[in-house]
Motif scaffolding. Structure first.
Motif, short mmCIF file in Angstrom:
data_model
loop_
_atom_site.label_atom_id
_atom_site.label_comp_id
_atom_site.label_asym_id
_atom_site.label_seq_id
_atom_site.Cartn_x
_atom_site.Cartn_y
_atom_site.Cartn_z
N ILE A 57 0.84 -1.20 0.00
CA ILE A 57 0.00 0.00 0.00
C ILE A 57 0.87 1.25 0.00
O ILE A 57 0.63 2.21 -0.74
CB ILE A 57 -0.95 0.00 1.20
N LYS A 58 1.91 1.24 0.83
CA LYS A 58 2.79 2.41 0.90
C LYS A 58 3.51 2.64 -0.42
O LYS A 58 3.68 3.78 -0.87
CB LYS A 58 3.81 2.23 2.02
N ALA A 59 3.95 1.55 -1.06
CA ALA A 59 4.63 1.69 -2.34
C ALA A 59 3.71 2.30 -3.40
O ALA A 59 4.13 3.15 -4.19
CB ALA A 59 5.16 0.34 -2.80
N LEU A 60 2.45 1.88 -3.41
CA LEU A 60 1.50 2.42 -4.38
C LEU A 60 1.24 3.90 -4.13
O LEU A 60 1.17 4.71 -5.06
CB LEU A 60 0.19 1.63 -4.32
N ILE A 61 1.09 4.26 -2.86
CA ILE A 61 0.79 5.66 -2.53
C ILE A 61 2.00 6.54 -2.77
O ILE A 61 1.88 7.68 -3.24
CB ILE A 61 0.31 5.75 -1.07
N ASP A 62 3.20 6.04 -2.47
CA ASP A 62 4.41 6.83 -2.72
C ASP A 62 4.58 7.12 -4.20
O ASP A 62 5.15 8.16 -4.58
CB ASP A 62 5.64 6.10 -2.18
N ALA A 63 4.12 6.20 -5.04
CA ALA A 63 4.32 6.35 -6.49
C ALA A 63 3.14 7.05 -7.17
O ALA A 63 3.17 7.25 -8.39
CB ALA A 63 4.54 4.98 -7.13
N GLU A 64 2.11 7.45 -6.45
CA GLU A 64 0.93 8.03 -7.07
C GLU A 64 1.23 9.44 -7.60
O GLU A 64 2.07 10.16 -7.07
CB GLU A 64 -0.24 8.08 -6.08
N ASP A 65 0.53 9.80 -8.64
CA ASP A 65 0.65 11.11 -9.25
C ASP A 65 -0.10 12.12 -8.38
O ASP A 65 -1.27 11.90 -8.05
CB ASP A 65 0.06 11.08 -10.66
N PRO A 66 0.53 13.24 -7.97
CA PRO A 66 -0.18 14.25 -7.16
C PRO A 66 -1.46 14.74 -7.81
O PRO A 66 -2.37 15.20 -7.12
CB PRO A 66 0.85 15.37 -7.03
N LYS A 67 -1.55 14.63 -9.14
CA LYS A 67 -2.76 15.07 -9.84
C LYS A 67 -3.79 13.94 -9.97
O LYS A 67 -4.89 14.17 -10.47
CB LYS A 67 -2.40 15.60 -11.22
N ALA A 68 -3.41 12.74 -9.57
CA ALA A 68 -4.33 11.59 -9.66
C ALA A 68 -4.16 10.75 -8.39
O ALA A 68 -3.61 9.64 -8.43
CB ALA A 68 -4.05 10.77 -10.91
N LEU A 80 -4.80 8.27 -5.46
CA LEU A 80 -5.49 6.98 -5.46
C LEU A 80 -6.51 6.91 -4.33
O LEU A 80 -6.17 7.15 -3.16
CB LEU A 80 -4.48 5.84 -5.31
N SER A 81 -7.73 6.59 -4.65
CA SER A 81 -8.75 6.36 -3.63
C SER A 81 -8.58 4.96 -3.06
O SER A 81 -7.86 4.12 -3.60
CB SER A 81 -10.15 6.52 -4.22
N ASP A 82 -9.27 4.68 -1.95
CA ASP A 82 -9.19 3.35 -1.35
C ASP A 82 -9.75 2.28 -2.29
O ASP A 82 -9.25 1.16 -2.34
CB ASP A 82 -9.94 3.33 -0.02
N ASP A 83 -10.79 2.63 -3.03
CA ASP A 83 -11.34 1.67 -4.00
C ASP A 83 -10.33 1.34 -5.09
O ASP A 83 -10.21 0.19 -5.52
CB ASP A 83 -12.62 2.23 -4.62
N THR A 84 -9.60 2.37 -5.54
CA THR A 84 -8.56 2.12 -6.56
C THR A 84 -7.44 1.27 -5.99
O THR A 84 -6.91 0.37 -6.66
CB THR A 84 -8.00 3.46 -7.07
N LEU A 85 -7.08 1.52 -4.72
CA LEU A 85 -6.05 0.71 -4.07
C LEU A 85 -6.48 -0.75 -3.98
O LEU A 85 -5.67 -1.66 -4.14
CB LEU A 85 -5.76 1.26 -2.68
N VAL A 86 -7.75 -0.98 -3.73
CA VAL A 86 -8.27 -2.36 -3.67
C VAL A 86 -8.02 -3.07 -5.00
O VAL A 86 -7.55 -4.22 -5.04
CB VAL A 86 -9.77 -2.37 -3.32
N ASP A 87 -8.33 -2.38 -6.10
CA ASP A 87 -8.14 -2.99 -7.42
C ASP A 87 -6.67 -3.24 -7.73
O ASP A 87 -6.29 -4.29 -8.26
CB ASP A 87 -8.76 -2.10 -8.50
N LEU A 88 -5.81 -2.27 -7.38
CA LEU A 88 -4.38 -2.42 -7.64
C LEU A 88 -3.78 -3.53 -6.80
O LEU A 88 -2.92 -4.29 -7.26
CB LEU A 88 -3.65 -1.10 -7.37
N LEU A 89 -4.23 -3.65 -5.56
CA LEU A 89 -3.73 -4.72 -4.70
C LEU A 89 -4.21 -6.08 -5.19
O LEU A 89 -3.52 -7.09 -5.04
CB LEU A 89 -4.18 -4.49 -3.25
N LYS A 90 -5.41 -6.10 -5.75
CA LYS A 90 -5.92 -7.37 -6.29
C LYS A 90 -5.05 -7.84 -7.45
O LYS A 90 -4.81 -9.04 -7.62
CB LYS A 90 -7.37 -7.19 -6.73
N ASP A 91 -4.55 -6.88 -8.22
CA ASP A 91 -3.63 -7.25 -9.30
C ASP A 91 -2.33 -7.83 -8.77
O ASP A 91 -1.65 -8.60 -9.46
CB ASP A 91 -3.32 -6.02 -10.17
#
Length: 495
Positions: free
Chosen positions: A436-447, A449-460
């Motif tokens: 989760i931390k890795a995904l949030i650290d890499a997120e675009d400041p203009k985009a 990530l919501s918790d729902d988006t994190l759920v989908d990315l973690l599922k991948d």
């Protein structure tokens, strides 16, 4: 049948905990520094005990090696009682059964009990525990300058920030502050509202209910039911849960979710900036890689004085006294000295055995980092080394392990598993937090990530988690909601 006094002889069996055996069990739960203090007291009380030369460094034949061999406990009955306690007859040794809570995310049942930090992939090292020079007031002042363009309001907000206590609460009356600096009460209220909108969420509150309400609003979960719950925290403190549930108008499932949500909030948000709480940690166990790919597991001898019995002094004293009571006292001191040395040796072997098994079970963590941390329970370690679960619990209390990846408490390696796509639950909660931390650290400041988006990315990535679980893990590692992160990254861009 006549009633009257009489004498009967009966035979029974019982396990008696002698004072020495009780002390030996307590020694397991002490850290090396606490053992050092204990030894100092023993040296003062027993003239036959002396500190010998420093123990030689463990060589290949002495170290507890994971890949090649394991430390073997002595097989005497006393050693089994002290160290193993695995037989059914030994169960009474489990006096307090201090088994740790394996669900590391739920903390100790108190609000904000989770460790809130933004650690790197390998978790908090020993340097991370050093005191920070950034105070809560400095952190708030920097934000006030970035978001407030009104000099007067900024001045009042900074003054309020300086009035906060170390927990982040405002301990003085707002009207009193306004009168002290000569401003209108309305301006002071507006400045306080500005202060309460800053990070960390909950600062500037005047009560626990207000602090938690601010965090609930930030998480977009401050509905009428939650508001009613926060208005009646006194009922929660008294344990009147049934009455509180009726007042909130929710069923058992919703009430349980509200309680879980409430416990995820931080009741003292200012403490993460408090100084003086980061005392350096002295490791009790050292793990070093070996040339053949295994691990050397050793005790930190620098914090363990080596005890010896001065037998020549004992012989000299025994030969110079004729009094029977004096001889008895001397014999008692010799027995105490021998017992203490044996108990400390048994403690060292038990700790090495547990640490070696942890190193074997978490081999991937030591090689690749927290992303490879596996779910592990006390029972799994206890079964692998033929010890009782309570003994492993005592050994892992107050002990720290130093390896190439930093210094960790032994309990850090015991984590619960989470659901995986394949249904095997093969990842630890710490590994999910790292993802989760890795995904949030890499997120675009203009985009953001919501918790729902994190759920989908973690599922991948193979993690099957609910949105609420993702939110809980995200908050546990000190990462704010998408709204908070968007505001923080916007402020960072302004600076």
């Amino acid at each position: 049948m006549a009633l009257g006094p009489r004498l009967d002889l009966r035979q029974s069996q019982s396990l008696v905990m002698t004072p020495q055996l009780q002390q030996a069990i307590k020694l397991l739960a002490l850290s090396n520094l606490e053992i050092e203090t204990f030894i100092g007291d023993a040296l003062d009380a027993n003239p036959l005990l002396e500190v010998g030369e420093s123990a030689p460094e463990s060589g290949p034949e002495d170290a507890a090696l994971v890949e090649v061999r394991r430390t073997t406990l002595e097989s005497s009955p006393v050693d089994q009682l002290i160290g193993e306690g695995q037989a059914d007859s030994d169960r009474p040794l489990d006096l307090d059964r201090t088994a740790l809570d394996l669900d590391r995310e739920t903390g100790d049942g108190e609000w904000g009990a989770e460790l809130r930090f933004a650690a790197g992939e390998d978790g908090p090292g020993i340097d991370d525990r050093a005191d920070t020079t950034l105070t809560l007031a400095d952190h708030l002042h920097a934000q006030i300058g970035a978001v407030c363009r009104d000099p007067q309001m900024a001045f009042v907000a900074r003054h309020l920030a300086d009035q906060l206590d170390e927990t982040g609460y405002l301990p003085v009356s707002l009207r009193e502050v306004a009168g002290e600096i000569g401003v209108e009460h309305g301006l002071a209220e507006a400045a306080l509202e500005l202060l309460q909108s800053l990070d960390p969420t909950g600062v500037g509150a005047r009560s626990l209910g207000e602090c938690l309400a601010l965090q609930a609003r930030e998480a977009d979960r401050h509905d009428p039911c939650m508001a009613k719950l926060l208005d009646n925290l006194d009922l929660l403190a008294r344990g009147e849960l049934a009455r509180l549930k009726r007042m909130c108008g929710v069923d058992d499932e919703d009430f349980a979710e509200m309680m879980t949500e409430l416990r995820s909030y931080d009741p003292k948000p200012g403490l993460r900036f408090a100084s003086g709480g980061g005392d350096p940690v002295t490791p009790d166990i050292l793990i070093m890689p070996r040339s053949d790919g295994g691990w050397d597991v050793q005790l930190n001898q620098a914090t363990l004085p080596r005890l010896i019995v001065n037998r020549s002094y004992y012989v000299e004293m025994r030969g110079s006294v004729d009094d029977k009571s004096a001889r008895g006292w001397l014999s008692e001191k010799l027995a105490d000295a021998n017992w203490l040395i044996k108990a400390l040796d048994q403690r060292a072997k038990t700790i090495l055995k547990v640490a070696s098994e942890i190193a074997r079970q978490q081999d991937s963590f030591f090689r690749h980092g927290v992303s490879q941390l596996k779910p592990l329970t006390l029972r799994a370690v206890a079964d692998a080394i033929s010890m009782h679960e309570s003994t492993v619990s005592r050994v892992t209390s107050n002990k720290y392990l130093l390896c190439d990846r930093g210094t960790f408490e032994l309990k850090y390696f015991f984590t619960s598993g989470v659901g995986a796509i394949d249904g095997e639950g093969g990842a630890s909660a710490s590994a999910v937090k790292a993802a989760i931390k890795a995904l949030i650290d890499a997120e675009d400041p203009k985009a953001i990530l919501s918790d729902d988006t994190l759920v989908d990315l973690l599922k991948d990535k193979g993690f099957d988690l609910a949105r609420r679980t993702v939110a809980k893990y995200r908050e546990a590692i000190g990462l704010g909601s998408s709204v908070q992160r968007r505001r923080q990254k916007t402020l960072a861009g302004v600076r």
